[in-house]
Design an enzyme around this catalytic site. Sequence first.
Site, PDB file in Angstrom:
ATOM      1  N   CYS A 112       0.886  -1.257   0.085  1.00 30.92           N
ATOM      2  CA  CYS A 112      -0.082   0.035   0.085  1.00 30.92           C
ATOM      3  C   CYS A 112       1.072   1.330   0.022  1.00 30.92           C
ATOM      4  CB  CYS A 112      -0.967  -0.034   1.161  1.00 30.92           C
ATOM      5  SG  CYS A 112      -1.932  -1.278   1.227  1.00 30.92           S
ATOM      6  N   HIS A 251      -3.707   7.062   2.726  1.00 35.18           N
ATOM      7  CA  HIS A 251      -3.934   5.550   2.059  1.00 35.18           C
ATOM      8  C   HIS A 251      -5.384   5.388   2.688  1.00 35.18           C
ATOM      9  CE1 HIS A 251      -4.140   1.727   1.283  1.00 35.18           C
ATOM     10  NE2 HIS A 251      -3.788   1.091   2.168  1.00 35.18           N
ATOM     11  N   ASN A 281     -10.198  -0.304  -0.170  1.00 29.65           N
ATOM     12  CA  ASN A 281      -8.669  -0.285  -0.074  1.00 29.65           C
ATOM     13  C   ASN A 281      -8.291  -0.655  -1.135  1.00 29.65           C
ATOM     14  OD1 ASN A 281      -6.011  -0.672   0.417  1.00 29.65           O
ATOM     15  ND2 ASN A 281      -6.206  -1.512   2.357  1.00 29.65           N
TER      16      ASN A 281
END
Length: 324
Positions: A112, A251, A281
Amino acid sequence: MKACIAGTGSYAPANVVTNADLERMVATSDEWIRERTGIRERRIAATGEACSDLAVQAGKRALTAAGLSATDLDMILVATCTGDYPLPATACLVQHQLGATKAAACDLSAACCGFVYALSVADAYVKSGMRHVLVIGSEVMSAITDWTDRNTCVLFGDGAGAVVVSASDGEQGILSTHLRSDGTLCELIMVPGGGSRTPPSEKVIAERLQYIKMKGNETFKVAVRTLEEIARTTLSANGLRVEDLDLYVPHQANVRILKAVIERLGLPKEKVLLNLDRYGNTSAASIPIALDEAVREGRIKDGSLVMLGAFGAGLTWASAVIRW
Ligand code: UT7
Protein backbone atom coordinates in the site's frame (compact mmCIF):
# COMPACT_ATOMS: atom_id res chain seq x y z
CA MET A 1 15.63 22.18 -9.10
CA LYS A 2 12.43 20.56 -7.79
CA ALA A 3 10.18 17.77 -9.05
CA CYS A 4 6.55 18.83 -9.39
CA ILE A 5 3.30 17.05 -10.18
CA ALA A 6 2.50 18.14 -13.73
CA GLY A 7 -0.72 16.13 -14.15
CA THR A 8 -2.90 13.47 -12.50
CA GLY A 9 -5.23 10.75 -13.79
CA SER A 10 -7.17 7.78 -12.49
CA TYR A 11 -9.29 4.90 -13.66
CA ALA A 12 -11.67 2.53 -11.88
CA PRO A 13 -13.30 -0.55 -13.43
CA ALA A 14 -17.01 -0.13 -14.24
CA ASN A 15 -18.23 -3.04 -12.10
CA VAL A 16 -19.49 -1.85 -8.68
CA VAL A 17 -19.73 -4.41 -5.85
CA THR A 18 -21.82 -3.15 -2.93
CA ASN A 19 -21.88 -4.35 0.68
CA ALA A 20 -25.28 -5.89 -0.13
CA ASP A 21 -23.59 -7.97 -2.84
CA LEU A 22 -21.05 -9.21 -0.24
CA GLU A 23 -23.88 -10.14 2.16
CA ARG A 24 -24.83 -12.76 -0.42
CA MET A 25 -21.27 -14.19 -0.49
CA VAL A 26 -20.06 -14.33 3.15
CA ALA A 27 -21.53 -13.96 6.68
CA THR A 28 -21.36 -10.17 6.91
CA SER A 29 -23.67 -7.16 6.87
CA ASP A 30 -23.73 -3.74 5.27
CA GLU A 31 -23.97 -2.26 8.78
CA TRP A 32 -20.83 -4.12 10.03
CA ILE A 33 -18.77 -3.12 6.98
CA ARG A 34 -19.83 0.54 7.10
CA GLU A 35 -19.34 0.90 10.86
CA ARG A 36 -16.00 -0.98 11.10
CA THR A 37 -14.43 0.26 7.87
CA GLY A 38 -16.41 3.15 6.30
CA ILE A 39 -16.67 1.24 2.99
CA ARG A 40 -19.99 1.16 1.07
CA GLU A 41 -18.89 -0.20 -2.28
CA ARG A 42 -15.78 -1.01 -4.32
CA ARG A 43 -14.92 -1.42 -8.03
CA ILE A 44 -13.89 -4.88 -9.25
CA ALA A 45 -12.07 -5.56 -12.52
CA ALA A 46 -13.86 -7.56 -15.21
CA THR A 47 -12.65 -11.05 -16.06
CA GLY A 48 -9.53 -10.64 -18.17
CA GLU A 49 -8.99 -7.01 -17.06
CA ALA A 50 -5.47 -6.89 -15.56
CA CYS A 51 -3.26 -4.44 -13.68
CA SER A 52 -1.67 -2.99 -16.83
CA ASP A 53 -5.10 -2.31 -18.41
CA LEU A 54 -6.08 -0.11 -15.46
CA ALA A 55 -2.63 1.48 -15.33
CA VAL A 56 -2.69 2.44 -19.03
CA GLN A 57 -6.02 4.27 -18.65
CA ALA A 58 -4.84 6.20 -15.57
CA GLY A 59 -1.49 6.94 -17.25
CA LYS A 60 -3.15 8.31 -20.43
CA ARG A 61 -5.32 10.64 -18.33
CA ALA A 62 -2.31 11.91 -16.37
CA LEU A 63 -0.38 12.57 -19.60
CA THR A 64 -3.35 14.51 -21.04
CA ALA A 65 -3.62 16.57 -17.85
CA ALA A 66 0.11 17.33 -18.04
CA GLY A 67 -0.13 18.24 -21.75
CA LEU A 68 2.53 15.67 -22.63
CA SER A 69 2.90 12.78 -25.06
CA ALA A 70 4.01 9.30 -24.09
CA THR A 71 7.22 9.87 -26.06
CA ASP A 72 8.14 12.70 -23.65
CA LEU A 73 8.52 10.19 -20.80
CA ASP A 74 11.97 9.21 -19.53
CA MET A 75 10.66 6.57 -17.15
CA ILE A 76 7.53 4.67 -16.09
CA LEU A 77 7.24 3.31 -12.56
CA VAL A 78 4.31 1.06 -11.66
CA ALA A 79 3.71 0.50 -7.96
CA THR A 80 1.74 -2.72 -7.54
CA CYS A 81 1.50 -6.02 -5.70
CA THR A 82 -0.89 -7.47 -8.31
CA GLY A 83 1.03 -7.17 -11.59
CA ASP A 84 -0.15 -8.98 -14.73
CA TYR A 85 2.68 -11.57 -14.45
CA PRO A 86 5.54 -12.44 -12.07
CA LEU A 87 7.66 -11.24 -15.00
CA PRO A 88 7.97 -9.12 -17.07
CA ALA A 89 7.31 -5.97 -15.08
CA THR A 90 3.84 -4.51 -15.58
CA ALA A 91 5.52 -1.15 -16.30
CA CYS A 92 6.97 -2.65 -19.52
CA LEU A 93 3.47 -3.67 -20.66
CA VAL A 94 2.28 -0.13 -19.90
CA GLN A 95 5.25 1.36 -21.76
CA HIS A 96 4.32 -0.73 -24.83
CA GLN A 97 0.60 0.16 -24.67
CA LEU A 98 1.31 3.88 -24.25
CA GLY A 99 3.98 3.93 -26.97
CA ALA A 100 6.46 5.49 -24.56
CA THR A 101 9.37 4.49 -26.76
CA LYS A 102 12.05 6.46 -24.90
CA ALA A 103 11.05 5.43 -21.38
CA ALA A 104 12.76 3.00 -19.05
CA ALA A 105 10.20 0.94 -17.14
CA CYS A 106 10.10 -1.08 -13.93
CA ASP A 107 7.76 -2.02 -11.08
CA LEU A 108 8.08 -1.15 -7.42
CA SER A 109 6.80 -3.44 -4.68
CA ALA A 110 5.95 -1.80 -1.37
CA ALA A 111 2.29 -2.86 -1.06
CA CYS A 112 0.00 0.00 0.00
CA CYS A 113 3.03 2.32 0.30
CA GLY A 114 4.10 1.58 -3.26
CA PHE A 115 2.87 4.86 -4.74
CA VAL A 116 4.63 7.07 -2.18
CA TYR A 117 7.82 4.99 -2.47
CA ALA A 118 7.65 5.31 -6.27
CA LEU A 119 6.99 9.04 -6.00
CA SER A 120 10.17 9.39 -3.96
CA VAL A 121 12.13 7.45 -6.63
CA ALA A 122 10.71 9.74 -9.34
CA ASP A 123 11.57 12.79 -7.21
CA ALA A 124 15.20 11.61 -6.96
CA TYR A 125 15.49 10.80 -10.68
CA VAL A 126 14.03 14.14 -11.74
CA LYS A 127 16.36 15.98 -9.36
CA SER A 128 19.25 14.11 -10.96
CA GLY A 129 18.35 14.98 -14.56
CA MET A 130 15.28 13.15 -15.87
CA ARG A 131 12.57 15.45 -17.22
CA HIS A 132 9.32 13.47 -17.00
CA VAL A 133 8.53 10.32 -14.97
CA LEU A 134 5.10 8.66 -15.01
CA VAL A 135 4.29 7.16 -11.60
CA ILE A 136 1.30 4.81 -11.50
CA GLY A 137 -0.27 2.93 -8.60
CA SER A 138 -2.38 0.13 -10.08
CA GLU A 139 -3.98 -2.85 -8.37
CA VAL A 140 -6.32 -5.72 -9.12
CA MET A 141 -6.67 -6.70 -5.47
CA SER A 142 -9.66 -8.88 -6.37
CA ALA A 143 -7.18 -11.38 -7.90
CA ILE A 144 -5.47 -11.99 -4.52
CA THR A 145 -8.61 -11.68 -2.38
CA ASP A 146 -10.16 -14.79 -0.85
CA TRP A 147 -13.84 -14.26 -1.59
CA THR A 148 -14.75 -16.82 1.11
CA ASP A 149 -12.89 -14.95 3.90
CA ARG A 150 -15.04 -12.22 5.46
CA ASN A 151 -12.05 -10.86 7.41
CA THR A 152 -10.46 -9.57 4.21
CA CYS A 153 -12.86 -9.71 1.25
CA VAL A 154 -14.94 -6.76 2.45
CA LEU A 155 -11.90 -4.47 2.51
CA PHE A 156 -10.29 -4.39 -0.92
CA GLY A 157 -11.06 -2.95 -4.36
CA ASP A 158 -9.45 -2.47 -7.79
CA GLY A 159 -8.29 0.74 -9.49
CA ALA A 160 -5.39 2.83 -10.72
CA GLY A 161 -4.10 6.37 -10.26
CA ALA A 162 -1.19 8.15 -11.92
CA VAL A 163 0.87 11.32 -11.74
CA VAL A 164 3.42 12.81 -14.10
CA VAL A 165 6.44 14.05 -12.14
CA SER A 166 8.33 16.77 -14.06
CA ALA A 167 11.30 19.03 -13.49
CA SER A 168 10.42 22.49 -12.15
CA ASP A 169 12.53 25.45 -11.09
CA GLY A 170 9.74 27.36 -9.32
CA GLU A 171 8.27 27.24 -5.81
CA GLN A 172 6.06 24.28 -6.66
CA GLY A 173 7.16 20.72 -6.11
CA ILE A 174 7.74 17.78 -3.80
CA LEU A 175 9.24 19.32 -0.64
CA SER A 176 10.26 16.02 0.95
CA THR A 177 9.54 12.30 1.06
CA HIS A 178 10.00 9.97 4.06
CA LEU A 179 10.18 6.18 3.79
CA ARG A 180 10.18 3.62 6.61
CA SER A 181 9.90 -0.15 7.02
CA ASP A 182 9.90 -2.80 9.75
CA GLY A 183 10.30 -6.34 8.41
CA THR A 184 9.85 -7.84 11.89
CA LEU A 185 6.12 -7.22 11.26
CA CYS A 186 6.10 -8.98 7.86
CA GLU A 187 3.54 -11.57 8.98
CA LEU A 188 0.79 -9.05 9.72
CA ILE A 189 -0.20 -8.85 6.04
CA MET A 190 0.99 -11.55 3.67
CA VAL A 191 0.22 -13.63 0.60
CA PRO A 192 1.99 -16.79 1.83
CA GLY A 193 1.83 -18.94 -1.33
CA GLY A 194 2.86 -18.64 -4.97
CA GLY A 195 6.30 -17.08 -4.49
CA SER A 196 9.74 -18.72 -4.34
CA ARG A 197 9.32 -19.87 -0.71
CA THR A 198 6.12 -21.77 -1.47
CA PRO A 199 5.79 -22.08 -5.26
CA PRO A 200 2.38 -22.75 -6.81
CA SER A 201 1.21 -26.30 -6.09
CA GLU A 202 -1.96 -28.24 -5.40
CA LYS A 203 -1.30 -27.72 -1.67
CA VAL A 204 -1.10 -23.93 -2.14
CA ILE A 205 -4.44 -23.94 -3.95
CA ALA A 206 -6.10 -26.35 -1.49
CA GLU A 207 -5.01 -24.23 1.50
CA ARG A 208 -5.87 -20.97 -0.31
CA LEU A 209 -2.35 -19.66 0.31
CA GLN A 210 -2.40 -17.56 -2.90
CA TYR A 211 -4.69 -15.07 -1.14
CA ILE A 212 -4.06 -12.23 1.33
CA LYS A 213 -3.95 -13.18 5.02
CA MET A 214 -4.11 -10.31 7.45
CA LYS A 215 -4.03 -9.81 11.21
CA GLY A 216 -6.45 -6.90 10.98
CA ASN A 217 -6.63 -5.82 14.57
CA GLU A 218 -2.83 -5.71 15.10
CA THR A 219 -2.37 -3.94 11.76
CA PHE A 220 -4.95 -1.35 12.80
CA LYS A 221 -2.95 -0.36 15.91
CA VAL A 222 0.38 -0.15 14.07
CA ALA A 223 -1.26 1.89 11.29
CA VAL A 224 -2.50 4.57 13.68
CA ARG A 225 0.91 4.81 15.42
CA THR A 226 3.01 4.91 12.23
CA LEU A 227 0.77 7.34 10.31
CA GLU A 228 0.85 9.79 13.22
CA GLU A 229 4.62 9.41 13.68
CA ILE A 230 5.50 9.92 10.01
CA ALA A 231 3.15 12.90 9.65
CA ARG A 232 4.88 14.62 12.58
CA THR A 233 8.34 13.76 11.15
CA THR A 234 7.33 15.20 7.76
CA LEU A 235 5.96 18.44 9.15
CA SER A 236 8.94 19.02 11.42
CA ALA A 237 11.46 18.24 8.61
CA ASN A 238 9.90 21.11 6.62
CA GLY A 239 9.37 23.54 9.51
CA LEU A 240 5.58 23.26 9.00
CA ARG A 241 2.66 23.18 11.44
CA VAL A 242 -0.50 21.10 11.03
CA GLU A 243 -2.40 24.38 10.40
CA ASP A 244 -0.23 25.06 7.32
CA LEU A 245 -1.66 22.04 5.46
CA ASP A 246 -4.45 22.54 2.93
CA LEU A 247 -5.14 18.83 2.44
CA TYR A 248 -4.05 15.49 3.93
CA VAL A 249 -4.38 12.61 1.46
CA PRO A 250 -3.90 9.34 3.36
CA HIS A 251 -3.94 5.73 2.19
CA GLN A 252 -7.61 4.73 2.24
CA ALA A 253 -7.70 1.58 4.39
CA ASN A 254 -10.20 2.18 7.19
CA VAL A 255 -12.08 5.32 8.19
CA ARG A 256 -11.60 4.51 11.89
CA ILE A 257 -7.79 4.42 11.45
CA LEU A 258 -7.91 7.81 9.72
CA LYS A 259 -10.23 9.37 12.31
CA ALA A 260 -7.85 8.28 15.09
CA VAL A 261 -4.83 9.71 13.23
CA ILE A 262 -6.37 13.10 12.44
CA GLU A 263 -7.66 13.42 16.00
CA ARG A 264 -4.13 12.83 17.34
CA LEU A 265 -2.68 15.33 14.86
CA GLY A 266 -5.41 17.93 15.49
CA LEU A 267 -6.34 18.08 11.79
CA PRO A 268 -9.93 19.18 11.01
CA LYS A 269 -11.79 16.56 8.96
CA GLU A 270 -12.50 19.12 6.20
CA LYS A 271 -8.77 18.99 5.43
CA VAL A 272 -8.71 15.21 4.93
CA LEU A 273 -9.54 13.46 1.69
CA LEU A 274 -11.73 10.40 2.25
CA ASN A 275 -13.09 8.38 -0.66
CA LEU A 276 -12.82 4.80 0.60
CA ASP A 277 -16.61 4.63 0.92
CA ARG A 278 -16.66 4.30 -2.92
CA TYR A 279 -13.44 2.36 -3.60
CA GLY A 280 -12.46 0.36 -0.51
CA ASN A 281 -8.73 -0.24 -0.02
CA THR A 282 -7.06 -0.19 -3.45
CA SER A 283 -3.54 -0.59 -2.00
CA ALA A 284 -0.94 1.34 -4.06
CA ALA A 285 -3.72 2.95 -6.14
CA SER A 286 -5.55 4.58 -3.26
CA ILE A 287 -3.48 7.76 -2.86
CA PRO A 288 -3.14 8.62 -6.58
CA ILE A 289 -6.89 8.00 -7.15
CA ALA A 290 -7.64 10.31 -4.21
CA LEU A 291 -5.17 12.93 -5.49
CA ASP A 292 -6.76 12.91 -8.94
CA GLU A 293 -10.25 13.33 -7.47
CA ALA A 294 -9.06 16.20 -5.28
CA VAL A 295 -7.49 17.99 -8.27
CA ARG A 296 -10.56 17.51 -10.49
CA GLU A 297 -12.93 18.65 -7.70
CA GLY A 298 -10.83 21.78 -7.08
CA ARG A 299 -9.81 20.71 -3.56
CA ILE A 300 -6.17 20.93 -4.68
CA LYS A 301 -5.20 24.12 -6.54
CA ASP A 302 -1.93 25.76 -7.52
CA GLY A 303 -0.14 26.69 -4.29
CA SER A 304 -1.98 24.12 -2.09
CA LEU A 305 0.15 22.38 0.53
CA VAL A 306 -0.68 18.67 0.40
CA MET A 307 0.61 15.89 2.67
CA LEU A 308 0.43 12.20 1.74
CA GLY A 309 0.57 9.36 4.30
CA ALA A 310 0.61 5.60 3.69
CA PHE A 311 1.16 2.31 5.52
CA GLY A 312 0.90 -1.30 4.45
CA ALA A 313 2.38 -4.79 4.20
CA GLY A 314 6.06 -5.15 4.96
CA LEU A 315 5.33 -3.34 7.16
CA THR A 316 6.10 -0.14 5.33
CA TRP A 317 5.02 3.42 5.99
CA ALA A 318 5.74 6.55 4.00
CA SER A 319 4.85 10.20 3.49
CA ALA A 320 5.43 13.16 1.21
CA VAL A 321 4.63 16.84 1.32
CA ILE A 322 3.99 18.72 -1.91
CA ARG A 323 3.55 22.40 -2.74
CA TRP A 324 1.14 22.06 -5.70
O1 UT7 B 1 -3.83 -1.50 3.55
C1 UT7 B 1 -3.55 -2.68 4.24
C2 UT7 B 1 -3.58 -2.41 5.67
N1 UT7 B 1 -4.65 -3.10 6.32
C3 UT7 B 1 -5.52 -2.45 7.08
O2 UT7 B 1 -5.52 -1.24 7.15
C4 UT7 B 1 -6.50 -3.21 7.90
C5 UT7 B 1 -6.48 -2.69 9.31
N2 UT7 B 1 -7.49 -3.34 10.12
C6 UT7 B 1 -8.80 -3.08 10.01
O3 UT7 B 1 -9.22 -2.28 9.19
C7 UT7 B 1 -9.74 -3.74 10.99
O4 UT7 B 1 -8.97 -4.45 11.95
C8 UT7 B 1 -10.75 -4.71 10.34
C9 UT7 B 1 -11.80 -3.91 9.58
C10 UT7 B 1 -10.04 -5.67 9.42
C11 UT7 B 1 -11.49 -5.50 11.41
O5 UT7 B 1 -12.10 -4.62 12.34
P1 UT7 B 1 -11.90 -4.84 13.91
O6 UT7 B 1 -12.73 -3.84 14.60
O7 UT7 B 1 -10.42 -4.82 14.19
O8 UT7 B 1 -12.53 -6.26 14.11
P2 UT7 B 1 -11.86 -7.61 14.68
O9 UT7 B 1 -10.86 -8.15 13.74
O10 UT7 B 1 -11.42 -7.37 16.08
O11 UT7 B 1 -13.10 -8.58 14.69
C12 UT7 B 1 -14.26 -8.28 15.43
C13 UT7 B 1 -15.33 -9.33 15.12
C14 UT7 B 1 -14.80 -10.77 15.09
O12 UT7 B 1 -15.80 -11.60 15.67
P3 UT7 B 1 -15.66 -12.13 17.19
O13 UT7 B 1 -14.37 -12.92 17.19
O14 UT7 B 1 -15.60 -10.90 18.04
O15 UT7 B 1 -16.88 -12.95 17.36
C15 UT7 B 1 -14.73 -11.08 13.61
O16 UT7 B 1 -14.90 -12.45 13.34
O17 UT7 B 1 -15.89 -9.08 13.83
C16 UT7 B 1 -15.90 -10.29 13.07
N3 UT7 B 1 -15.76 -9.96 11.66
C17 UT7 B 1 -16.82 -9.72 10.86
N4 UT7 B 1 -18.14 -9.68 11.11
C18 UT7 B 1 -18.95 -9.37 10.08
C19 UT7 B 1 -14.63 -9.85 10.93
N5 UT7 B 1 -14.94 -9.52 9.67
C20 UT7 B 1 -16.28 -9.42 9.60
C21 UT7 B 1 -17.18 -9.12 8.57
N6 UT7 B 1 -18.50 -9.09 8.86
N7 UT7 B 1 -16.78 -8.82 7.32
